[in-house]
Design an enzyme around this catalytic site. Structure first.
Site, PDB file in Angstrom:
ATOM      1  N   TYR A  47       0.725  -1.175  -0.003  1.00 55.24           N
ATOM      2  CA  TYR A  47      -0.052   0.103   0.196  1.00 55.24           C
ATOM      3  C   TYR A  47       1.239   1.057   0.097  1.00 55.24           C
ATOM      4  O   TYR A  47       0.350   2.142  -0.730  1.00 55.24           O
ATOM      5  CB  TYR A  47      -1.236  -0.185   1.434  1.00 55.24           C
TER       6      TYR A  47
ATOM      7  N   LYS B  42       3.018 -22.881  -7.411  1.00 49.90           N
ATOM      8  CA  LYS B  42       4.492 -23.205  -7.170  1.00 49.90           C
ATOM      9  C   LYS B  42       4.153 -23.899  -5.896  1.00 49.90           C
ATOM     10  O   LYS B  42       4.782 -23.178  -4.759  1.00 49.90           O
ATOM     11  CB  LYS B  42       5.417 -22.249  -7.350  1.00 49.90           C
TER      12      LYS B  42
ATOM     13  N   ASP C 299       7.213 -24.501 -12.606  1.00 42.91           N
ATOM     14  CA  ASP C 299       8.472 -24.643 -13.730  1.00 42.91           C
ATOM     15  C   ASP C 299       7.994 -26.043 -14.825  1.00 42.91           C
ATOM     16  O   ASP C 299       8.594 -25.986 -16.068  1.00 42.91           O
ATOM     17  CB  ASP C 299       9.380 -25.676 -12.944  1.00 42.91           C
TER      18      ASP C 299
ATOM     19  N   ASP D 106       4.482 -13.033 -15.805  1.00 39.93           N
ATOM     20  CA  ASP D 106       5.255 -12.435 -16.775  1.00 39.93           C
ATOM     21  C   ASP D 106       6.314 -12.901 -17.917  1.00 39.93           C
ATOM     22  O   ASP D 106       6.632 -13.135 -19.298  1.00 39.93           O
ATOM     23  CB  ASP D 106       6.503 -11.593 -15.748  1.00 39.93           C
TER      24      ASP D 106
ATOM     25  N   ASP E  41       6.214 -13.988 -22.116  1.00 41.77           N
ATOM     26  CA  ASP E  41       7.068 -13.682 -22.508  1.00 41.77           C
ATOM     27  C   ASP E  41       7.738 -15.453 -23.479  1.00 41.77           C
ATOM     28  O   ASP E  41       7.901 -15.322 -24.879  1.00 41.77           O
ATOM     29  CB  ASP E  41       8.347 -13.845 -21.993  1.00 41.77           C
TER      30      ASP E  41
END
Ligand code: NAD
Length: 355
Positions: A140, A187, A220, A244, A248
């Site tokens: 915050y 994960k 993974d 993210d 890619d």
């Protein structure tokens, strides 16, 4: 007829070239379709904004964007900003944070005519955009990492039920309009509490969508599955950093960074923003690939069309998308994809194909 108010930020580096090419196509498409009204306003962002207003994302830009239906954002070259901005969020992070653009939606779809490492991909990653391991936005106040001594760094991951619920719901809603399949990526075997909560809350939301098939993978393992069998996946929902990285990977698998589109959305506004950066190595050469920004703009129009139940806007998006994909299919590509088109000439090809 509603007039859609759109902001435009050229940004840095190749932004000037790829956003201009996109606007040329958008304006040409819109001129052929007088059933949609678009009002475009260019707003300062990036190095030029630092020169003129003392900040890469001036307050007046944010103020004006708050009144828009959506906006197109070119890339920023934040690595080249003066050191005094190092401690601040970059323009893209700031806009995502300030407008609570919680869903980063990144499709990866095989395109006819484009050489790629995989075929038959057609998936969309729903990446949580406001918390997780990104310390510039997961607090915050202040930032979520510290140096205890010059040799000890602590970085915090933040996972909250409301943030997970809303990205999960966005992913499941999208799945209902596609192949009704959602893959949750986490994960939870190691980061048991943080990504464990992510997995659990997504599974709870899944119960509201009994028609949707659900599976889940550790991040993974998911990277390997994407390389091996990308066509098995439809919607992927995951936390900020995993999304993210995986996007890619999927972008590169279907043809490369220059092609990858995205939008960042909250419940009322959305920002079109290609995945790539400002590409300082090719700036000013008229060889940058504008497809990422063009397809991001298509996504923005489609998102707005669905939100406002405006079929004319959805048609405009489809018309632009068809012309862009048809240009690529005909082998009309910029040098990054092996072609000889310039940024500007690619836009002209697309405009000719709009008919
Ligand atoms: P980059 O994406 O700018 O470039 C990586 C490589 O891909 C370069 O070789 C570049 O020439 C190529 N490339 C990228 N976009 C292309 C396109 N449209 N057409 C053809 N080739 C293209 O990443 P980088 O070099 O790591 O970063 C450069 C700057 O961009 C940095 O300041 C970084 O912070 C910033 N950045 C901004 C965004 C954003 O605005 N969303 C995203 C990533 C990086």
């Amino acid at each position: 007829m509603k007039t859609y108010q759109l902001g435009v930020m050229y940004g840095d580096g190749i932004g000037e070239e790829v956003v201009k090419a996109t606007l040329d196509v958008l304006k040409a498409a819109n001129q052929m379709n007088d059933l949609v009204k678009l009002d475009l306003e260019v707003l300062p962002m990036g190095l030029k904004a630092i020169d003129e207003f003392g900040h890469p994302l001036p307050e007046q830009t944010k103020e004006k964007l708050s009144k828009k239906d959506g906006w197109i954002m070119g890339p920023h070259d934040s690595a080249a900003y003066p050191d005094r901005f190092n401690e601040e969020r970059n323009p893209s992070g700031e806009l995502r944070h300030h407008f609570d653009l919680f869903a980063n939606i990144r499709p990866a779809k095989s395109v006819k005519g484009i050489k790629s490492l995989v075929n038959d991909a057609d998936l969309v990653i729903y990446r949580e955009n406001t918390e997780g391991y990104y310390p510039d936005r997961n607090m915050y106040s202040g930032v979520g990492e510290w140096m205890v001594t010059p040799d000890v760094a602590l970085s915090t991951g933040v996972f909250t039920r409301p943030a997970i619920e809303r990205i999960a719901r966005a992913a499941f809603e999208a799945a209902m309009t596609r192949h009704k399949q959602v893959t949750i990526v986490h994960k939870a075997n190691v980061i048991r509490l943080g990504t464990g909560l992510f997995k659990e809350v997504c599974l709870e939301v899944a119960k509201e969508y009994p028609e949707v098939k659900v599976n889940d993978f550790h991040v993974d393992a998911m990277a390997a599955h994407l390389v091996k069998r990308i066509s098995d996946f439809d919607i992927i929902v995951t936390e900020n950093m995993f999304g993210d990285i995986l996007s890619d990977l999927t972008g590169e698998l279907v043809g490369g960074l220059g092609l990858s589109p995205a939008i960042n959305a909250n419940h009322t506004q959305a920002m079109a923003q290609a995945v790539h950066g400002s590409a300082p190595d090719i700036v000013g050469q008229d060889i940058a690939n504008p497809v990422g920004v063009m397809l991001s703009t298509v996504m923005l129009l489609d998102w707005l069309g669905k939100k406002h139940q405006d079929n004319h806007l959805i048609d405009l998006a489809k018309k632009m998308e068809d012309a862009i994909l048809s240009a690529l299919e005909k082998g009309k590509t910029t040098p990054d994809l092996g072609g000889t088109e310039s940024t500007e000439s690619f836009a002209k090809v697309v405009i000719n194909l709009l008919n």
